[in-house]
Design a protein around this motif. Sequence first.
Motif, PDB file in Angstrom:
ATOM      1  N   ALA A 348       0.856  -1.191   0.000  1.00  0.00           N
ATOM      2  CA  ALA A 348       0.000   0.000   0.000  1.00  0.00           C
ATOM      3  C   ALA A 348       0.888   1.235   0.000  1.00  0.00           C
ATOM      4  O   ALA A 348       1.815   1.339   0.809  1.00  0.00           O
ATOM      5  CB  ALA A 348      -0.913   0.004   1.218  1.00  0.00           C
ATOM      6  N   THR A 349       0.622   2.173  -0.897  1.00  0.00           N
ATOM      7  CA  THR A 349       1.433   3.383  -0.955  1.00  0.00           C
ATOM      8  C   THR A 349       0.976   4.387   0.111  1.00  0.00           C
ATOM      9  O   THR A 349      -0.158   4.350   0.572  1.00  0.00           O
ATOM     10  CB  THR A 349       1.373   4.043  -2.341  1.00  0.00           C
ATOM     11  OG1 THR A 349       0.045   4.572  -2.564  1.00  0.00           O
ATOM     12  CG2 THR A 349       1.709   3.052  -3.437  1.00  0.00           C
ATOM     13  N   ILE A 350       1.900   5.266   0.496  1.00  0.00           N
ATOM     14  CA  ILE A 350       1.610   6.295   1.498  1.00  0.00           C
ATOM     15  C   ILE A 350       2.013   7.669   0.960  1.00  0.00           C
ATOM     16  O   ILE A 350       2.521   8.521   1.686  1.00  0.00           O
ATOM     17  CB  ILE A 350       2.324   5.997   2.830  1.00  0.00           C
ATOM     18  CG1 ILE A 350       3.820   5.720   2.618  1.00  0.00           C
ATOM     19  CG2 ILE A 350       1.662   4.835   3.537  1.00  0.00           C
ATOM     20  CD1 ILE A 350       4.608   5.603   3.922  1.00  0.00           C
ATOM     21  N   ASN A 351       1.767   7.884  -0.310  1.00  0.00           N
ATOM     22  CA  ASN A 351       2.153   9.153  -0.922  1.00  0.00           C
ATOM     23  C   ASN A 351       1.358  10.339  -0.380  1.00  0.00           C
ATOM     24  O   ASN A 351       1.850  11.467  -0.360  1.00  0.00           O
ATOM     25  CB  ASN A 351       1.993   9.062  -2.440  1.00  0.00           C
ATOM     26  CG  ASN A 351       2.933   8.053  -3.055  1.00  0.00           C
ATOM     27  OD1 ASN A 351       4.095   7.969  -2.671  1.00  0.00           O
ATOM     28  ND2 ASN A 351       2.450   7.245  -3.997  1.00  0.00           N
ATOM     29  N   LYS A 352       0.123  10.114   0.073  1.00  0.00           N
ATOM     30  CA  LYS A 352      -0.674  11.190   0.655  1.00  0.00           C
ATOM     31  C   LYS A 352      -0.288  11.463   2.105  1.00  0.00           C
ATOM     32  O   LYS A 352      -0.685  12.486   2.676  1.00  0.00           O
ATOM     33  CB  LYS A 352      -2.160  10.848   0.585  1.00  0.00           C
ATOM     34  CG  LYS A 352      -2.742  10.888  -0.824  1.00  0.00           C
ATOM     35  CD  LYS A 352      -4.233  10.583  -0.798  1.00  0.00           C
ATOM     36  CE  LYS A 352      -4.851  10.681  -2.191  1.00  0.00           C
ATOM     37  NZ  LYS A 352      -6.299  10.348  -2.172  1.00  0.00           N
ATOM     38  N   THR A 353       0.472  10.563   2.712  1.00  0.00           N
ATOM     39  CA  THR A 353       0.832  10.680   4.114  1.00  0.00           C
ATOM     40  C   THR A 353       2.077  11.530   4.321  1.00  0.00           C
ATOM     41  O   THR A 353       2.151  12.320   5.257  1.00  0.00           O
ATOM     42  CB  THR A 353       1.054   9.282   4.720  1.00  0.00           C
ATOM     43  OG1 THR A 353      -0.160   8.538   4.636  1.00  0.00           O
ATOM     44  CG2 THR A 353       1.494   9.362   6.164  1.00  0.00           C
ATOM     45  N   LEU A 354       3.077  11.354   3.450  1.00  0.00           N
ATOM     46  CA  LEU A 354       4.375  11.987   3.659  1.00  0.00           C
ATOM     47  C   LEU A 354       4.388  13.412   3.120  1.00  0.00           C
ATOM     48  O   LEU A 354       4.035  13.640   1.957  1.00  0.00           O
ATOM     49  CB  LEU A 354       5.473  11.165   2.977  1.00  0.00           C
ATOM     50  CG  LEU A 354       5.615   9.716   3.439  1.00  0.00           C
ATOM     51  CD1 LEU A 354       6.769   9.047   2.720  1.00  0.00           C
ATOM     52  CD2 LEU A 354       5.832   9.653   4.940  1.00  0.00           C
ATOM     53  N   PRO A 355       4.815  14.364   3.918  1.00  0.00           N
ATOM     54  CA  PRO A 355       4.901  15.748   3.437  1.00  0.00           C
ATOM     55  C   PRO A 355       5.864  15.860   2.259  1.00  0.00           C
ATOM     56  O   PRO A 355       6.914  15.219   2.236  1.00  0.00           O
ATOM     57  CB  PRO A 355       5.437  16.509   4.654  1.00  0.00           C
ATOM     58  CG  PRO A 355       5.114  15.648   5.832  1.00  0.00           C
ATOM     59  CD  PRO A 355       5.193  14.243   5.333  1.00  0.00           C
ATOM     60  N   GLY A 356       5.493  16.656   1.279  1.00  0.00           N
ATOM     61  CA  GLY A 356       6.377  16.919   0.149  1.00  0.00           C
ATOM     62  C   GLY A 356       6.371  15.856  -0.926  1.00  0.00           C
ATOM     63  O   GLY A 356       7.069  15.999  -1.937  1.00  0.00           O
ATOM     64  N   MET A 357       5.587  14.781  -0.737  1.00  0.00           N
ATOM     65  CA  MET A 357       5.544  13.733  -1.743  1.00  0.00           C
ATOM     66  C   MET A 357       4.717  14.169  -2.943  1.00  0.00           C
ATOM     67  O   MET A 357       3.655  14.783  -2.797  1.00  0.00           O
ATOM     68  CB  MET A 357       4.939  12.453  -1.167  1.00  0.00           C
ATOM     69  CG  MET A 357       5.904  11.622  -0.341  1.00  0.00           C
ATOM     70  SD  MET A 357       7.274  10.951  -1.300  1.00  0.00           S
ATOM     71  CE  MET A 357       6.395   9.986  -2.503  1.00  0.00           C
ATOM     72  N   THR A 359       2.104  13.372  -5.604  1.00  0.00           N
ATOM     73  CA  THR A 359       1.017  12.407  -5.717  1.00  0.00           C
ATOM     74  C   THR A 359       0.427  12.435  -7.118  1.00  0.00           C
ATOM     75  O   THR A 359       0.484  13.442  -7.815  1.00  0.00           O
ATOM     76  CB  THR A 359      -0.096  12.706  -4.700  1.00  0.00           C
ATOM     77  OG1 THR A 359      -0.601  14.026  -4.930  1.00  0.00           O
ATOM     78  CG2 THR A 359       0.431  12.605  -3.284  1.00  0.00           C
ATOM     79  N   GLU A 360      -0.117  11.300  -7.508  1.00  0.00           N
ATOM     80  CA  GLU A 360      -0.809  11.179  -8.786  1.00  0.00           C
ATOM     81  C   GLU A 360      -2.310  11.212  -8.545  1.00  0.00           C
ATOM     82  O   GLU A 360      -2.779  11.046  -7.405  1.00  0.00           O
ATOM     83  CB  GLU A 360      -0.422   9.866  -9.476  1.00  0.00           C
ATOM     84  CG  GLU A 360       1.076   9.685  -9.702  1.00  0.00           C
ATOM     85  CD  GLU A 360       1.611  10.582 -10.806  1.00  0.00           C
ATOM     86  OE1 GLU A 360       0.803  11.213 -11.518  1.00  0.00           O
ATOM     87  OE2 GLU A 360       2.849  10.658 -10.949  1.00  0.00           O
TER      88      GLU A 360
END
Length: 379
Positions: A348-357, A359-360
């Motif tokens: 499971a990706t956590i791109n919405k969780t990490l600041p500065g990531m 996202t698509e």
Amino acid sequence: MPLLSTRGRRTAAAAVLAAAFVASAGCADFDSQQSTADQGTFSEVPSEMYRPQAPTAPESPDDQGGDPPTGPCVDPNPSVIATCLDQTAGVRPADAQGKTTYVAERVTGKIILSKRYGPQRAVATVPVDGSGDGGLVDFELSPTWLEDQMIFALITTPSDNRVVRIAPSGSVKPILTGIPKGATGNMGSIAFTGPDTLTVATGDAGDPGAAQDRSSLAGKIFEINPNQPAPKPDVLASGLGSNVALCRDPDNGQMYVTDSGRAGDRLSLVTQKSLKTLWTWADRPGLTGCATGTDTISVAVGAKKRIDVFTKPDSANPVLTEPTADDVSKTYGAVGRMTTFGGAFQLATINKTLPGMKTESFDDRVAVHVPQGGSEDRT
């Protein structure tokens, strides 16, 4: 032989530094949980362990052989089986082939059932406090899911972290309450390691001292019988930090755990009443999940957007050697929790969780992934 090596038969993870989680609380009414506390337990579960079977779901265009759908939630990667998710937490395969998945949305408190191109539906929703790194932290299907449709979950409320049981009707019953809650250090993990044994791993709630205190349930790995009233935790290990993730070897029942804390970022083996550290990361990159394969142990390093893959230790080679880095940055971005099925795993990706990531439009996602290599060739 490790304590958990013979327990359970089911083929069954720490998000990057807990302070990095986006503070976003879901609305919740916890009075209904408390009102069920004195109603007694649900019926005892049989000893037969759960065998994954494909859930009933309408066919997707992928099944029918038609043209794939279009839109912002469509990821062309054929390995992706869930898209457009909120911030993810625990993930479990929903069939033996891994073509469908159950995935937790940490902040919304939803457990989503999904397959490639959909449809998606929430099979359960539990009230949670999703602030900091809390919320719907992890979940497990009942060992007899096909008969009772029960779901167990580790959640955060305004006052504590707790283990609850979610009935098919949607009612939520507290099983074990009072696990310390903090502004950070709430991310933990649960796994059934026997028909009536639920293994729980908790974060330190931002208090390393509590993790060392045997009277506190913070920073611990312990077992409970979730079908008994007021189950008494049997503590297996202490001193865990934040972002704690369990990964169980389906072949021999051994339990591994990753965490980030005072002892550093580490991968450990759960032995009888202690932890045996197998590997540490001197640069403290923040570990976000783990999974075992046929010959490998994979550890997600969220902020570095990679998965470190080790060859499993054995009697001939008990010491881990340098891992192989599986670069997933271009394909998935940052990876959090993972879960094993067969020789592969779901991530499971956590791109919405990490600041500065970055996202698509189709983030966050769940995908099927095969670990790329290990630390040595033993063929």
